[in-house]
Design an enzyme around this catalytic site. Structure first.
Site, PDB file in Angstrom:
ATOM      1  N   ASP A  96       6.444  -8.552   6.979  1.00 24.99           N
ATOM      2  CA  ASP A  96       6.665  -7.117   6.854  1.00 24.99           C
ATOM      3  C   ASP A  96       8.161  -6.809   6.811  1.00 24.99           C
ATOM      4  O   ASP A  96       8.765  -6.797   5.746  1.00 24.99           O
ATOM      5  CB  ASP A  96       5.974  -6.360   7.991  1.00 24.99           C
ATOM      6  CG  ASP A  96       5.729  -4.894   7.640  1.00 24.99           C
ATOM      7  OD1 ASP A  96       6.033  -4.494   6.501  1.00 24.99           O
ATOM      8  OD2 ASP A  96       5.226  -4.165   8.510  1.00 24.99           O
ATOM      9  N   GLU A 114      -3.349   0.873   8.446  1.00 27.50           N
ATOM     10  CA  GLU A 114      -2.365   0.523   9.468  1.00 27.50           C
ATOM     11  C   GLU A 114      -2.393   1.567  10.581  1.00 27.50           C
ATOM     12  O   GLU A 114      -2.550   1.228  11.757  1.00 27.50           O
ATOM     13  CB  GLU A 114      -0.971   0.421   8.854  1.00 27.50           C
ATOM     14  CG  GLU A 114       0.105   0.028   9.855  1.00 27.50           C
ATOM     15  CD  GLU A 114       1.483  -0.069   9.235  1.00 27.50           C
ATOM     16  OE1 GLU A 114       2.370  -0.646   9.883  1.00 27.50           O
ATOM     17  OE2 GLU A 114       1.690   0.437   8.115  1.00 27.50           O
ATOM     18  N   GLY A 148       4.263   3.686   2.990  1.00 23.14           N
ATOM     19  CA  GLY A 148       4.585   4.922   3.700  1.00 23.14           C
ATOM     20  C   GLY A 148       3.407   5.453   4.498  1.00 23.14           C
ATOM     21  O   GLY A 148       2.337   4.846   4.568  1.00 23.14           O
ATOM     22  N   HIS A 193      -0.671  -0.221   1.101  1.00 23.80           N
ATOM     23  CA  HIS A 193      -0.637  -0.098   2.556  1.00 23.80           C
ATOM     24  C   HIS A 193      -1.801   0.805   2.981  1.00 23.80           C
ATOM     25  O   HIS A 193      -1.852   1.973   2.589  1.00 23.80           O
ATOM     26  CB  HIS A 193       0.669   0.547   3.018  1.00 23.80           C
ATOM     27  CG  HIS A 193       1.828  -0.395   3.089  1.00 23.80           C
ATOM     28  ND1 HIS A 193       2.336  -1.031   1.984  1.00 23.80           N
ATOM     29  CD2 HIS A 193       2.589  -0.804   4.152  1.00 23.80           C
ATOM     30  CE1 HIS A 193       3.371  -1.786   2.352  1.00 23.80           C
ATOM     31  NE2 HIS A 193       3.540  -1.671   3.661  1.00 23.80           N
TER      32      HIS A 193
END
Length: 721
Positions: free
Chosen positions: A653, A567, A537, A564
């Protein structure tokens, strides 16, 4: 670069036209009436034999040889073979091979001439060696000289029952096709093709350069014209044979020493078996670039090569796995349930049909609120309305695709669109569609079979079970269904990672952690497949440092962690993931280069970076060799990371949303790399995937060995794109 034939010659001059009648049928179609003419033509094509333009003839002294050469010269003039250069090498002082010393001198001469032919033919020419002519020892020496490599070793075999009549032929008979009654008196055969010896790939180990062992100039004995020269070769010593024999004695250590030198020069080791390949094969792997060529045929062959290679997929979201065609396949799994609610659904569906028939879907589809389809009608549970809407497009999936993607169907527009716009492209799958057992199973089956088709040996699937409970399922049941279906249809090594979302309430993240704890305690299929946890998220919605306490139960149970990070946030997000949440792998990690010290720590601790080229390109925008409009964008950091020794991996992904697959991602990685990725780089990326897999060491070892064997098989069949 030349097309060269080398043959020995004794008293029978006819050997040369017999060979050239097959290699150069346009000169003399000698075998026109042969009963197996088509097979001879097929044999020539199978070995890639093209018309010879240079002929080297090795022979001895003596009056019989004088006669044979005279007749050969007469034949050459009669068939007007002026385009072929004949070079006759007569070895001085040898009329008959009657001693060991004479045989060794002849062997030296044959090796010297073959080496000359090898140098003339390389790298793209053709060298053909003939085993016919002269003494049997000369044929044996010619076969030994195939050490240098040749396109074909050929021989001429004859029929004893026609030999007497065949010997009665004169020069003129060899200037035209053999008469029908003698058509099969002689037949050319190919004994084999020889790659040059692997020793030729280790020139640094030579006692002395081979060129120094060859007579620099041959003494011309007779020269009728530039296309017919007779040389005299005096062989008093055997420097070439002596050098080759010394070379053979040290051969056992060459490969090991060469592999050691290559490994020492690299920042990361590739599959170990690759270092045992001949140096020229290793060089080809390093020079064969993927992702650069723009031609459709070349791209297709590169993708097929990539499909054949084994892979480990570490970053694949179940909720974004489906293409538009696959979304339709999953929706069909609910056809029976849709019929049950048909009376309620029909008026609503008729409204949609009317809009589809009268309005321009390209205008309103791209701006549509897909989430409004989830519960449009009272009494109809999810995901039946969504599935019913999707099935309106069974006969026109391209219309649905246009509605979802709009301008992004053109690759030049599907770049740098931002995180929110990208996520919206998946609103008709994921939590919209996976709200019941039928659609969950159908999606897992599609994903598993697709992984197998692309030779994915290890598959890690990420899912958010709490997102799929608006129908009749609970989170635990969701995980059990996913695990069961992937176990049946996915690769043998398939595992699950639960996802906790940053952009939701912290209590919901705690629920996901609690579910993981609950499943770990049990002994079912789901508990065995669940090996890791992912925090995903919007990185800016909740920093990693703020969820450390929530993550502690997972750390205590030593569950694998991938986060994550980096990014859409800066390198501090990556730092927090590693130092506060003990991340073993980082999803994306695009901003890691902002912190050189942290990058160095990644390399030292072998923390893997799960890069996803297509989604990274589509969300943030990077330079792509196949998209001219992207030339001003920044360079994708994958290759830089790889050169610095990071354990970089390539992943999909959301393969459905990104319109990609397990093989296309490696091709995209090449497209995003200036000058492309070499096949050697691709194999290193593949190895990194297996090394970073969240699985126990024995299985990881077995996967690496299996992948290594598959790669060697692919390379053996040929990898030229």
């Amino acid at each position: 670069m030349a097309r060269v034939l080398i043959t020995t010659l004794g008293r029978n001059w006819e050997i040369v036209p017999e060979i050239l009648g097959w290699t150069n049928p346009d000169l003399v179609d000698f075998y026109r009436h042969h009963p197996h003419r088509q097979a001879l033509d097929d044999l020539r094509a199978a070995y890639g034999i093209e018309p010879v333009e240079r002929v080297w003839i090795i022979t001895t002294d003596g009056p019989d040889i004088d006669t044979a050469l005279h007749q050969l010269r007469v034949w050459r003039d009669a068939v007007r073979a002026d385009a072929i250069r004949f070079r006759v090498v007569r070895v001085s002082g040898i009329e008959d091979l009657s001693s060991l010393a004479e045989c060794r001198r002849m062997r030296e001469a044959i090796h010297q001439v073959v080496f000359r032919g090898f140098m003339e033919a390389k790298p793209e020419g053709m060298l053909v060696l003939s085993l016919t002519g002269g003494r049997k020892t000369m044929s044996s020496d010619m076969q030994a000289a195939a050490f240098f490599g040749c396109r074909a070793l050929i021989h001429i075999v004859g029929r004893d029952d026609k030999l007497v009549k065949f010997k009665q032929l004169d020069v003129q008979d060899f200037c035209r096709p053999l008469a029908s009654y003698l058509a099969d008196a002689v037949t050319p055969v190919v004994v084999g093709r020889h790659a040059r010896s692997p020793l030729m790939d280790y020139p640094e180990s030579l006692p002395r350069p081979l060129e120094m062992c060859v007579h620099k100039a041959l003494q011309s004995e007779a020269m009728a014209d530039a296309s017919w020269i007779i040389y005299r070769l005096c062989v008093d010593q055997t420097p070439l044979l002596d050098t080759l024999e010394d070379w053979f004695k040290t051969a056992s250590n060459l490969a090991a020493n060469h592999a050691s030198r290559i490994i020492q020069q690299e920042t990361s080791a590739n599959f170990l078996a690759l270092y045992s390949l001949p140096p020229r094969e290793i060089q080809r792997l390093k020079e064969t670039k993927l992702g650069v060529a723009l031609g459709h045929h070349r791209v297709r062959s590169e993708l097929e090569l990539l499909r054949r290679l084994p892979k480990a997929e570490l970053h694949c979201h179940l909720g974004g796995a489906l293409t538009v065609e696959e979304i339709l396949d999953v929706a069909r799994a609910l056809e029976e349930k849709i019929k049950k609610y048909q009376a309620i659904l029909q008026p609503w569906l008729d409204q949609w049909k009317s809009r589809l028939e009268t309005e321009d879907v390209a205008l309103w589809g791209h701006a549509m609120d897909w989430k409004a389809l989830r519960r449009p009608l009272a009494g109809v549970p999810e995901p039946i309305p969504v599935a019913a809407f999707i099935l309106l497009f069974q006969s026109c999936p391209h219309v649905l695709e246009e509605m979802i993607y709009g301008p992004y169907l053109k690759e030049e527009n599907f770049v740098g669109i931002g995180f929110n716009a990208y996520e919206r492209l998946g609103d008709l799958q994921g939590s919209a569609l996976l709200q019941c057992e039928e659609t969950l199973r159908a999606t897992c089956r599609i994903l598993g079979l697709k992984a197998r088709d692309h030779h994915v040996l290890h598959l890690e699937v990420r899912c958010s079970p709490h997102n799929y409970t608006r129908g009749s399922l609970n989170p635990r049941c969701v995980v059990e269904i996913i695990a069961d279906e992937l176990a049946m249809h996915g690769p043998e090594s398939t595992i699950l990672l639960l996802i906790g979302s940053r952009h939701k309430k912290l209590d919901e993240l705690r629920d996901s952690v609690a579910l993981a704890e609950e499943l770990i305690k049990e002994n079912g299929r789901a508990s065995h497949m669940l090996v890791g946890f992912d925090l995903a998220g919007d990185e800016k919605a909740l920093e990693a440092v703020k969820v450390r306490e929530t993550f502690l139960p997972l750390m205590e149970r030593c569950l694998h962690a991938t986060i994550h990070a980096g990014e859409i946030a800066d390198a501090s997000s990556i730092w927090q993931a590693v130092y506060h949440l003990n991340a073993e792998r980082i999803g994306h990690g695009l901003t890691l280069q902002q912190n050189p010290d942290l990058l160095e720590r990644f390399r030292d601790r072998r923390i893997a970076v799960e890069m996803c080229p297509s989604s990274n390109y589509q969300i943030l925008g990077f330079r792509d060799a196949h998209v001219p409009g992207s030339a001003s964008l920044s360079v994708y950091p994958l290759f830089d990371y790889l050169q610095k020794g990071l354990r970089v991996t390539v992943n999909t992904d959301n393969p459905g949303i990104s319109r990609t697959d397990f093989s296309k991602e490696y091709h995209r990685a090449g497209r995003l790399t200036p000058n492309g990725l070499s096949l050697w780089d691709v194999l290193l990326l593949i190895r990194n995937g297996f090394k970073a897999a969240f699985t126990e060491a024995p299985r990881r070892h077995n996967l690496l060995r299996k992948a290594e064997n598959m790669i060697l098989q692919v390379l053996e069949r040929g990898f030229d794109s």
